[in-house]
Motif scaffolding. Sequence first.
Motif, PDB file in Angstrom:
ATOM      1  N   ARG A  30       0.816  -1.206   0.000  1.00  0.00           N
ATOM      2  CA  ARG A  30       0.000   0.000   0.000  1.00  0.00           C
ATOM      3  C   ARG A  30       0.853   1.260   0.000  1.00  0.00           C
ATOM      4  O   ARG A  30       0.358   2.339  -0.299  1.00  0.00           O
ATOM      5  CB  ARG A  30      -0.926   0.022   1.222  1.00  0.00           C
ATOM      6  N   LYS A  31       2.112   1.158   0.360  1.00  0.00           N
ATOM      7  CA  LYS A  31       2.992   2.325   0.342  1.00  0.00           C
ATOM      8  C   LYS A  31       3.198   2.818  -1.079  1.00  0.00           C
ATOM      9  O   LYS A  31       3.556   3.966  -1.295  1.00  0.00           O
ATOM     10  CB  LYS A  31       4.346   1.970   0.980  1.00  0.00           C
ATOM     11  N   HIS A  32       3.000   1.936  -2.043  1.00  0.00           N
ATOM     12  CA  HIS A  32       3.164   2.327  -3.442  1.00  0.00           C
ATOM     13  C   HIS A  32       1.850   2.914  -3.934  1.00  0.00           C
ATOM     14  O   HIS A  32       0.885   2.192  -4.158  1.00  0.00           O
ATOM     15  CB  HIS A  32       3.557   1.117  -4.299  1.00  0.00           C
ATOM     16  N   ARG A  33       1.775   4.212  -4.080  1.00  0.00           N
ATOM     17  CA  ARG A  33       0.536   4.861  -4.503  1.00  0.00           C
ATOM     18  C   ARG A  33       0.223   4.569  -5.963  1.00  0.00           C
ATOM     19  O   ARG A  33      -0.928   4.604  -6.363  1.00  0.00           O
ATOM     20  CB  ARG A  33       0.667   6.380  -4.312  1.00  0.00           C
ATOM     21  N   GLU A  34       1.262   4.278  -6.747  1.00  0.00           N
ATOM     22  CA  GLU A  34       1.065   4.113  -8.188  1.00  0.00           C
ATOM     23  C   GLU A  34       0.611   2.689  -8.475  1.00  0.00           C
ATOM     24  O   GLU A  34       1.411   1.794  -8.710  1.00  0.00           O
ATOM     25  CB  GLU A  34       2.369   4.407  -8.927  1.00  0.00           C
ATOM     26  N   ARG A  35      -0.687   2.452  -8.431  1.00  0.00           N
ATOM     27  CA  ARG A  35      -1.224   1.139  -8.737  1.00  0.00           C
ATOM     28  C   ARG A  35      -2.329   1.296  -9.760  1.00  0.00           C
ATOM     29  O   ARG A  35      -2.994   2.326  -9.837  1.00  0.00           O
ATOM     30  CB  ARG A  35      -1.743   0.434  -7.485  1.00  0.00           C
ATOM     31  N   VAL A  36      -2.539   0.258 -10.571  1.00  0.00           N
ATOM     32  CA  VAL A  36      -3.577   0.298 -11.592  1.00  0.00           C
ATOM     33  C   VAL A  36      -4.356  -1.021 -11.562  1.00  0.00           C
ATOM     34  O   VAL A  36      -3.883  -2.021 -11.030  1.00  0.00           O
ATOM     35  CB  VAL A  36      -2.984   0.509 -13.006  1.00  0.00           C
ATOM     36  N   LEU A  37      -5.545  -0.993 -12.112  1.00  0.00           N
ATOM     37  CA  LEU A  37      -6.327  -2.213 -12.283  1.00  0.00           C
ATOM     38  C   LEU A  37      -6.253  -2.632 -13.742  1.00  0.00           C
ATOM     39  O   LEU A  37      -6.375  -1.805 -14.646  1.00  0.00           O
ATOM     40  CB  LEU A  37      -7.786  -1.981 -11.906  1.00  0.00           C
ATOM     41  N   VAL A  38      -6.064  -3.933 -13.958  1.00  0.00           N
ATOM     42  CA  VAL A  38      -6.047  -4.466 -15.324  1.00  0.00           C
ATOM     43  C   VAL A  38      -6.905  -5.718 -15.377  1.00  0.00           C
ATOM     44  O   VAL A  38      -7.073  -6.426 -14.382  1.00  0.00           O
ATOM     45  CB  VAL A  38      -4.624  -4.805 -15.810  1.00  0.00           C
ATOM     46  N   GLU A  39      -7.478  -5.984 -16.542  1.00  0.00           N
ATOM     47  CA  GLU A  39      -8.166  -7.239 -16.805  1.00  0.00           C
ATOM     48  C   GLU A  39      -7.206  -8.141 -17.560  1.00  0.00           C
ATOM     49  O   GLU A  39      -6.601  -7.725 -18.547  1.00  0.00           O
ATOM     50  CB  GLU A  39      -9.425  -7.010 -17.638  1.00  0.00           C
ATOM     51  N   ALA A  40      -7.071  -9.383 -17.106  1.00  0.00           N
ATOM     52  CA  ALA A  40      -6.172 -10.336 -17.756  1.00  0.00           C
ATOM     53  C   ALA A  40      -6.907 -11.660 -17.965  1.00  0.00           C
ATOM     54  O   ALA A  40      -7.638 -12.124 -17.083  1.00  0.00           O
ATOM     55  CB  ALA A  40      -4.924 -10.553 -16.912  1.00  0.00           C
TER      56      ALA A  40
END
Length: 589
Positions: free
Chosen positions: A302-312
Amino acid sequence: MSPQAWIAVGVAAACFAGFVFTRIAPELILVGGVGVLLLGGILTPEQALAGLANEGMITVALMYVLAAGLRETGAIDFLIHHVLGRPRTERGAIVRMLFPVAGVSAFLNNTPVVAALVPAVMDWSKRLRISPSKLLIPLSYSAILGGTLTLIGTSTNLAVNGLLLSRGNPGFSLFDLTGVGLVALTVGSLYLIWLAPRRLPARVPVHDVFDNPKEYTVEMTVEENGSLVGKSVEQAGLRHLPGLYLVEIVRDGEILAAVGPYERLQGGDRLVFAGVVDAVVELQRFRGLRPCADQTFTLQDRKHRERVLVEAVVSPRCALVGKTIREGRFRMTYGGSVIAAARAGHRIQGKIGDIRLQAGDALLLDVRPPFLERHRNSGDFLLISPVSEYLPVRHDRAWLAWLILGAVIVCGGTGLLSMFKATLLGAGLMLATGCCSLSSARKSLDGQVLLCIAASFGIGRGLEVTGAAAYLADQFLRLADGTPWLTLAFTYASGSILTEIITNNAVAVILFPIVMALAVQLGVDPKPFLLALMISASASFATPLGYQTNLMVYGPGGYRFTDFLKFGLPMNILVGIASVLAILWLWPL
């Protein structure tokens, strides 16, 4: 007029024609116009580039950062969930939405406000069983009206004020527009409340909203001592979610099926939902809920603010086929976490950690951006596509974001700091406190709007230095027979007509030197005329092209061009008459 003045007028007219008759980007048209004036020797390089350093233009950019801070912390979501509620009628829904949206738009640039609210209002309309087209035009119009309440409500106000300051004149204070804006808001609100339910068409059927055949399973945990503990499912807002339903609750190893609306949540409850991808993304923004620990990222992640959602989509060659998500240690293997899963377009029964993967399974993953490049061509997945407009939300800092915005308003409103310094301080605090990440701040800046404003300054300056503005003002005065109140009305009408066909910022900035020349020739204070210009340039209701927020709701609402014309034109006229009378009353000429 001199030959140079005719060239300046010709360039301005060509820009207007380019906006109306071509599909060339507005910023390119304006930059091209400035280039012609520069190469023709009408503008010096300093004059041509002055817009890039103008205080008003930079203030607009800083307001985008403030809005990004409120969006990232979920501060606007909090307002939506706790204020909109569940009205029983279309008119009640418009009333619930209109005043909060106008209030927020008074202190934030209304373009990012509407961008954040469109998906929320789409959700809300689904929940209320109301066609989105009944609510989206009122959303845009209420944001526009709210922007007329204060100096920082819209980029147009800030741009005109920046020009006024650049000429050594005292600028407007934060609340100088409020009296006139309140009159415009009152008249516009009455029009919307009374006529919108009857006159706006139901263009998009309710059942078409979130029409997506792929249904996911997603598991969320109620945070210990979180805001949802002790609340019923109904009170928590987890009932009647569009495109999403609560399947069961797992509590202390026991399964509570067929969950009723009055079931009270406890810390550590595991909630199992089924729904489409849009709804699953919105579920991540609920305060007091977090993805279950055994299926998603850890606290360290959670310390990493740069997260994205992807469909795989899982490939037959994937090494984890035949293994459960937990057995395959998916998070350790791929550096991402499974948020939700679907098979053959339907949700997969059972806990996500216990799902045994098969080729063709669709997974919704929470990952860091490098995952996309690392696995886009990997044999483990048949398809990887990012899910748009997802940002992790820092709910714990929502109060801080509102506090920072409040400080900006107090400092700017009381004159403790200039609006430029107040917004600079606010944007800096948003970044320093982590309410807004640097990358989100960069992405929040609307380059098209900012470049349009900067280039428009150059076109307006060309009209001024060549004497063309003074000449046009003289012709304008003759048309109004030198009568100040009639000149004011013509000023408003000119801005109102032009802003329906070209960008509002360009209208305001290009007409600015003409309006200033009018005031000089009449020997009166220019501020009432500039007020008329600012409000008329923003109060665009008759076409979807006249204002950014109208264009933003045009597609999602399924509207036709004539919907705006039929409903918005009378509103243009009513708000215009009310605004001119209010200016004459509050700012006597």
